[in-house]
Scaffold this active site. Structure first.
Site, PDB file in Angstrom:
ATOM      1  N   LYS A  78       0.805  -1.226   0.000  1.00 56.86           N
ATOM      2  CA  LYS A  78       0.000   0.000   0.000  1.00 56.86           C
ATOM      3  C   LYS A  78       0.836   1.274   0.000  1.00 56.86           C
ATOM      4  O   LYS A  78       0.376   2.313  -0.501  1.00 56.86           O
ATOM      5  CB  LYS A  78      -0.956  -0.006   1.198  1.00 56.86           C
ATOM      6  CG  LYS A  78      -2.030  -1.071   1.093  1.00 56.86           C
ATOM      7  CD  LYS A  78      -2.991  -1.019   2.267  1.00 56.86           C
ATOM      8  CE  LYS A  78      -4.033  -2.123   2.161  1.00 56.86           C
ATOM      9  NZ  LYS A  78      -5.024  -2.054   3.250  1.00 56.86           N
ATOM     10  N   ALA A 141      -3.147   0.483   6.152  1.00 59.01           N
ATOM     11  CA  ALA A 141      -4.517   0.520   6.656  1.00 59.01           C
ATOM     12  C   ALA A 141      -4.618   1.410   7.890  1.00 59.01           C
ATOM     13  O   ALA A 141      -5.576   2.177   8.045  1.00 59.01           O
ATOM     14  CB  ALA A 141      -4.999  -0.891   6.975  1.00 59.01           C
ATOM     15  N   GLU A 165       9.760   4.204  14.486  1.00 58.20           N
ATOM     16  CA  GLU A 165       9.864   5.165  13.385  1.00 58.20           C
ATOM     17  C   GLU A 165       8.531   5.353  12.679  1.00 58.20           C
ATOM     18  O   GLU A 165       8.059   6.480  12.474  1.00 58.20           O
ATOM     19  CB  GLU A 165      10.934   4.708  12.392  1.00 58.20           C
ATOM     20  CG  GLU A 165      11.166   5.703  11.260  1.00 58.20           C
ATOM     21  CD  GLU A 165      12.309   5.286  10.351  1.00 58.20           C
ATOM     22  OE1 GLU A 165      12.423   5.878   9.263  1.00 58.20           O
ATOM     23  OE2 GLU A 165      13.075   4.386  10.728  1.00 58.20           O
ATOM     24  N   GLY A 255     -14.229  -6.975  10.029  1.00 57.66           N
ATOM     25  CA  GLY A 255     -13.670  -6.313   8.862  1.00 57.66           C
ATOM     26  C   GLY A 255     -14.500  -6.424   7.599  1.00 57.66           C
ATOM     27  O   GLY A 255     -14.138  -5.835   6.575  1.00 57.66           O
TER      28      GLY A 255
END
Length: 290
Positions: A78, A141, A165, A255
Protein backbone atom coordinates in the site's frame (compact mmCIF):
# COMPACT_ATOMS: atom_id res chain seq x y z
CA UNK A 1 -17.05 -4.47 -34.65
CA UNK A 2 -19.08 -7.52 -35.83
CA UNK A 3 -22.76 -7.59 -34.86
CA UNK A 4 -25.54 -10.14 -34.23
CA UNK A 5 -28.48 -10.05 -36.69
CA UNK A 6 -30.48 -8.07 -34.12
CA UNK A 7 -27.83 -5.35 -34.00
CA UNK A 8 -26.05 -6.37 -30.79
CA UNK A 9 -22.27 -6.04 -30.95
CA UNK A 10 -19.98 -9.01 -30.54
CA UNK A 11 -17.56 -8.08 -27.75
CA UNK A 12 -15.48 -10.65 -25.94
CA UNK A 13 -13.12 -8.18 -24.24
CA UNK A 14 -13.80 -7.98 -20.50
CA UNK A 15 -12.95 -5.07 -18.23
CA UNK A 16 -9.99 -6.16 -16.10
CA UNK A 17 -9.46 -5.32 -12.41
CA UNK A 18 -7.87 -7.14 -9.52
CA UNK A 19 -5.69 -7.13 -6.42
CA UNK A 20 -1.91 -7.19 -6.00
CA UNK A 21 -0.78 -8.60 -2.66
CA UNK A 22 1.18 -11.33 -0.92
CA UNK A 23 -0.27 -13.48 0.45
CA UNK A 24 -3.39 -13.05 -1.66
CA UNK A 25 -5.02 -16.50 -1.88
CA UNK A 26 -7.22 -15.82 1.15
CA UNK A 27 -8.43 -12.41 -0.08
CA UNK A 28 -12.25 -12.64 -0.48
CA UNK A 29 -12.56 -9.33 -2.33
CA UNK A 30 -12.66 -11.21 -5.63
CA UNK A 31 -15.88 -13.01 -4.65
CA UNK A 32 -17.83 -9.92 -3.57
CA UNK A 33 -16.69 -7.69 -6.45
CA UNK A 34 -17.40 -10.30 -9.12
CA UNK A 35 -20.83 -10.83 -7.49
CA UNK A 36 -21.43 -7.09 -7.88
CA UNK A 37 -20.30 -7.18 -11.50
CA UNK A 38 -22.73 -10.03 -12.26
CA UNK A 39 -25.59 -8.34 -10.38
CA UNK A 40 -25.17 -5.16 -12.41
CA UNK A 41 -24.56 -6.94 -15.72
CA UNK A 42 -21.00 -5.67 -16.13
CA UNK A 43 -18.64 -7.75 -18.29
CA UNK A 44 -15.69 -7.41 -15.94
CA UNK A 45 -13.27 -9.63 -14.08
CA UNK A 46 -11.45 -9.22 -10.78
CA UNK A 47 -8.26 -11.27 -10.39
CA UNK A 48 -6.30 -11.96 -7.23
CA UNK A 49 -2.61 -11.76 -8.18
CA UNK A 50 0.22 -12.99 -5.98
CA UNK A 51 2.81 -10.22 -6.34
CA UNK A 52 6.08 -10.27 -4.41
CA UNK A 53 7.52 -6.91 -3.30
CA UNK A 54 10.35 -7.04 -5.83
CA UNK A 55 7.83 -7.66 -8.66
CA UNK A 56 5.41 -4.86 -7.85
CA UNK A 57 6.70 -2.47 -10.51
CA UNK A 58 6.47 -5.19 -13.15
CA UNK A 59 2.88 -5.96 -12.09
CA UNK A 60 1.80 -2.31 -12.36
CA UNK A 61 3.41 -1.94 -15.79
CA UNK A 62 1.88 -5.24 -16.90
CA UNK A 63 -1.61 -4.15 -15.84
CA UNK A 64 -1.15 -0.97 -17.86
CA UNK A 65 0.04 -2.92 -20.90
CA UNK A 66 -2.97 -5.25 -20.71
CA UNK A 67 -5.48 -2.42 -20.45
CA UNK A 68 -6.63 -2.90 -16.86
CA UNK A 69 -8.89 -0.07 -15.63
CA UNK A 70 -7.69 -0.38 -12.05
CA UNK A 71 -6.49 -2.58 -9.22
CA UNK A 72 -6.42 -2.82 -5.45
CA UNK A 73 -3.25 -3.11 -3.39
CA UNK A 74 -3.11 -4.96 -0.11
CA UNK A 75 -0.36 -6.11 2.27
CA UNK A 76 2.52 -5.29 1.81
CA UNK A 77 2.17 -2.91 -1.16
CA UNK A 78 0.00 0.00 0.00
CA UNK A 79 2.91 2.38 0.53
CA UNK A 80 5.44 0.91 -1.91
CA UNK A 81 3.04 1.14 -4.88
CA UNK A 82 3.16 4.96 -4.80
CA UNK A 83 6.57 4.89 -6.48
CA UNK A 84 4.99 3.15 -9.49
CA UNK A 85 2.00 5.49 -9.98
CA UNK A 86 1.65 8.73 -11.95
CA UNK A 87 -0.20 10.71 -9.29
CA UNK A 88 -2.24 10.64 -6.09
CA UNK A 89 -5.72 11.80 -5.13
CA UNK A 90 -5.90 14.24 -2.21
CA UNK A 91 -6.76 11.76 0.54
CA UNK A 92 -4.14 9.26 -0.64
CA UNK A 93 -1.53 12.03 -0.64
CA UNK A 94 -2.33 12.93 2.98
CA UNK A 95 -2.42 9.32 4.14
CA UNK A 96 0.69 8.35 2.22
CA UNK A 97 -0.78 4.99 1.20
CA UNK A 98 -2.81 3.64 -1.71
CA UNK A 99 -5.19 0.70 -1.81
CA UNK A 100 -6.89 1.51 -5.11
CA UNK A 101 -5.27 2.51 -8.40
CA UNK A 102 -7.46 4.01 -11.13
CA UNK A 103 -6.58 4.45 -14.80
CA UNK A 104 -7.36 8.04 -15.82
CA UNK A 105 -6.20 9.55 -19.13
CA UNK A 106 -3.77 6.64 -19.53
CA UNK A 107 -2.19 7.33 -16.13
CA UNK A 108 -2.35 5.42 -12.84
CA UNK A 109 -3.82 7.60 -10.09
CA UNK A 110 -3.69 6.33 -6.51
CA UNK A 111 -6.76 6.54 -4.29
CA UNK A 112 -7.29 5.42 -0.70
CA UNK A 113 -10.65 3.88 0.13
CA UNK A 114 -9.59 1.93 3.24
CA UNK A 115 -10.23 4.73 5.71
CA UNK A 116 -13.49 5.76 4.04
CA UNK A 117 -14.71 2.17 4.10
CA UNK A 118 -13.76 1.75 7.74
CA UNK A 119 -15.44 5.01 8.74
CA UNK A 120 -18.68 4.09 6.97
CA UNK A 121 -18.72 0.72 8.73
CA UNK A 122 -17.80 2.20 12.14
CA UNK A 123 -20.62 4.72 11.96
CA UNK A 124 -23.14 1.89 11.99
CA UNK A 125 -22.12 1.46 15.65
CA UNK A 126 -20.43 4.65 16.83
CA UNK A 127 -19.55 8.17 15.72
CA UNK A 128 -15.82 8.79 16.27
CA UNK A 129 -16.38 12.51 16.90
CA UNK A 130 -15.06 13.40 20.35
CA UNK A 131 -13.88 9.84 21.00
CA UNK A 132 -10.53 8.48 22.15
CA UNK A 133 -9.12 5.93 19.71
CA UNK A 134 -6.43 3.30 20.35
CA UNK A 135 -4.99 2.07 17.06
CA UNK A 136 -2.72 -0.97 16.74
CA UNK A 137 -0.38 -0.73 13.75
CA UNK A 138 1.13 2.02 11.62
CA UNK A 139 1.04 0.54 8.12
CA UNK A 140 -1.15 1.48 5.17
CA UNK A 141 -4.52 0.52 6.66
CA UNK A 142 -3.64 2.12 10.00
CA UNK A 143 -2.64 5.37 8.32
CA UNK A 144 -5.92 5.51 6.41
CA UNK A 145 -8.02 4.77 9.49
CA UNK A 146 -6.11 7.26 11.63
CA UNK A 147 -6.51 10.11 9.15
CA UNK A 148 -10.19 9.45 8.40
CA UNK A 149 -11.21 9.08 12.06
CA UNK A 150 -9.22 12.20 12.95
CA UNK A 151 -10.86 14.18 10.14
CA UNK A 152 -14.21 12.89 11.41
CA UNK A 153 -13.54 14.59 14.75
CA UNK A 154 -11.85 12.02 16.98
CA UNK A 155 -10.47 13.76 20.06
CA UNK A 156 -7.31 11.68 20.37
CA UNK A 157 -5.54 8.78 18.70
CA UNK A 158 -2.98 6.58 20.45
CA UNK A 159 -0.80 4.74 17.95
CA UNK A 160 0.56 1.47 19.34
CA UNK A 161 3.27 -0.04 17.13
CA UNK A 162 6.38 -2.17 17.47
CA UNK A 163 8.50 0.00 15.17
CA UNK A 164 8.95 3.48 16.67
CA UNK A 165 9.86 5.16 13.39
CA UNK A 166 6.60 4.35 11.60
CA UNK A 167 4.56 4.95 14.74
CA UNK A 168 6.01 8.39 15.33
CA UNK A 169 5.65 9.23 11.65
CA UNK A 170 1.92 8.46 11.85
CA UNK A 171 1.56 10.65 14.94
CA UNK A 172 3.16 13.55 13.07
CA UNK A 173 0.87 12.92 10.10
CA UNK A 174 -2.22 13.17 12.32
CA UNK A 175 -1.08 16.27 14.14
CA UNK A 176 0.06 18.07 10.98
CA UNK A 177 -3.14 17.43 9.01
CA UNK A 178 -5.98 17.18 11.53
CA UNK A 179 -7.21 18.73 14.78
CA UNK A 180 -6.91 15.46 16.75
CA UNK A 181 -4.19 15.00 19.34
CA UNK A 182 -1.95 11.98 18.82
CA UNK A 183 0.57 10.03 20.85
CA UNK A 184 2.83 7.08 20.15
CA UNK A 185 3.24 4.11 22.49
CA UNK A 186 5.96 1.54 21.75
CA UNK A 187 4.55 -1.99 21.65
CA UNK A 188 7.47 -3.73 23.37
CA UNK A 189 5.45 -5.52 26.02
CA UNK A 190 1.89 -6.65 26.66
CA UNK A 191 -0.17 -3.49 26.19
CA UNK A 192 -2.80 -2.38 28.67
CA UNK A 193 -5.58 -0.46 26.92
CA UNK A 194 -6.35 2.69 28.94
CA UNK A 195 -9.79 2.89 30.50
CA UNK A 196 -10.33 6.21 28.71
CA UNK A 197 -10.31 4.48 25.31
CA UNK A 198 -13.65 4.50 23.49
CA UNK A 199 -12.70 2.84 20.20
CA UNK A 200 -10.01 0.15 19.81
CA UNK A 201 -8.87 -0.85 16.32
CA UNK A 202 -6.58 -3.65 15.19
CA UNK A 203 -5.08 -2.45 11.90
CA UNK A 204 -2.32 -5.08 11.83
CA UNK A 205 -2.32 -8.44 10.05
CA UNK A 206 -2.35 -10.36 13.36
CA UNK A 207 -5.10 -12.97 13.12
CA UNK A 208 -5.23 -12.99 9.31
CA UNK A 209 -5.70 -16.43 7.72
CA UNK A 210 -3.86 -18.80 8.01
CA UNK A 211 -2.76 -17.42 11.40
CA UNK A 212 -6.20 -18.14 12.82
CA UNK A 213 -5.12 -18.02 16.46
CA UNK A 214 -2.87 -14.98 16.16
CA UNK A 215 -3.54 -12.71 19.14
CA UNK A 216 -2.67 -9.10 19.88
CA UNK A 217 -0.23 -8.83 22.75
CA UNK A 218 -2.59 -7.00 25.10
CA UNK A 219 -3.83 -7.49 28.64
CA UNK A 220 -7.28 -9.03 28.05
CA UNK A 221 -8.82 -7.55 31.19
CA UNK A 222 -8.15 -4.06 29.84
CA UNK A 223 -10.97 -4.64 27.32
CA UNK A 224 -14.02 -3.04 28.96
CA UNK A 225 -17.73 -3.14 28.10
CA UNK A 226 -17.99 0.53 27.08
CA UNK A 227 -15.46 0.06 24.25
CA UNK A 228 -16.12 -0.51 20.56
CA UNK A 229 -13.49 -3.00 19.37
CA UNK A 230 -12.90 -3.24 15.63
CA UNK A 231 -10.69 -5.50 13.53
CA UNK A 232 -9.85 -4.76 9.89
CA UNK A 233 -9.27 -8.45 9.08
CA UNK A 234 -12.06 -9.93 6.94
CA UNK A 235 -10.78 -13.51 6.85
CA UNK A 236 -11.75 -14.80 9.32
CA UNK A 237 -14.26 -12.14 10.38
CA UNK A 238 -14.40 -13.34 14.00
CA UNK A 239 -10.79 -12.96 15.02
CA UNK A 240 -9.45 -13.95 18.44
CA UNK A 241 -9.48 -10.26 19.38
CA UNK A 242 -13.18 -9.89 18.57
CA UNK A 243 -14.07 -13.12 20.34
CA UNK A 244 -12.19 -11.97 23.45
CA UNK A 245 -13.76 -8.50 23.30
CA UNK A 246 -17.28 -9.86 22.86
CA UNK A 247 -16.75 -12.17 25.81
CA UNK A 248 -15.90 -9.14 27.93
CA UNK A 249 -19.01 -7.24 26.92
CA UNK A 250 -17.50 -4.95 24.27
CA UNK A 251 -19.34 -3.95 21.11
CA UNK A 252 -17.45 -5.50 18.19
CA UNK A 253 -17.04 -4.64 14.52
CA UNK A 254 -15.58 -7.12 12.03
CA UNK A 255 -13.67 -6.31 8.86
CA UNK A 256 -16.42 -7.33 6.43
CA UNK A 257 -18.22 -3.97 6.53
CA UNK A 258 -15.00 -2.09 5.79
CA UNK A 259 -14.24 -4.53 2.97
CA UNK A 260 -17.68 -4.07 1.37
CA UNK A 261 -17.60 -0.28 1.56
CA UNK A 262 -14.07 0.15 0.24
CA UNK A 263 -14.94 -2.31 -2.52
CA UNK A 264 -18.00 -0.30 -3.51
CA UNK A 265 -15.88 2.84 -3.77
CA UNK A 266 -13.32 1.00 -5.92
CA UNK A 267 -16.04 -0.24 -8.29
CA UNK A 268 -17.35 3.32 -8.60
CA UNK A 269 -13.87 4.56 -9.53
CA UNK A 270 -13.36 1.82 -12.13
CA UNK A 271 -16.79 1.52 -13.75
CA UNK A 272 -18.93 4.44 -12.58
CA UNK A 273 -21.46 2.01 -11.07
CA UNK A 274 -22.94 2.39 -7.58
CA UNK A 275 -22.69 -1.24 -6.52
CA UNK A 276 -25.40 -2.84 -4.39
CA UNK A 277 -23.88 -3.45 -0.92
CA UNK A 278 -26.42 -6.15 0.00
CA UNK A 279 -25.20 -8.40 -2.81
CA UNK A 280 -21.60 -7.98 -1.74
CA UNK A 281 -22.26 -8.54 1.97
CA UNK A 282 -24.40 -11.61 1.30
CA UNK A 283 -21.62 -13.11 -0.82
CA UNK A 284 -19.15 -12.65 2.04
CA UNK A 285 -21.65 -14.07 4.54
CA UNK A 286 -21.87 -17.25 2.45
CA UNK A 287 -18.09 -17.56 2.52
CA UNK A 288 -17.82 -16.82 6.25
CA UNK A 289 -20.99 -18.09 7.96
CA UNK A 290 -21.49 -16.89 11.52
Amino acid sequence: MPEFPDGRSLNFLSILTGCFATPVAENPTVAMIEAAYRHHGVDARYLNCEVAPEALGDAVRGAHAMGWVGFNCSIPHKVAVIAHLDGLAESAAIIGAVNCAVRRDDQWIGENTDGQGFLTSLRTLADPAGQNVVLFGAGGAARAIAVETALAGAASITVVNRGPERGQELVRLIEDNTSASATFTPWNRSYRIPESADIVVNATSIGLYPDLEGRLDIEPDSLRPHMVVADVIPNPPRTPLLREAAGRGCTTLDGLGMLVDQGRISIKHWTGIDAEPRVMRETLAELFPA
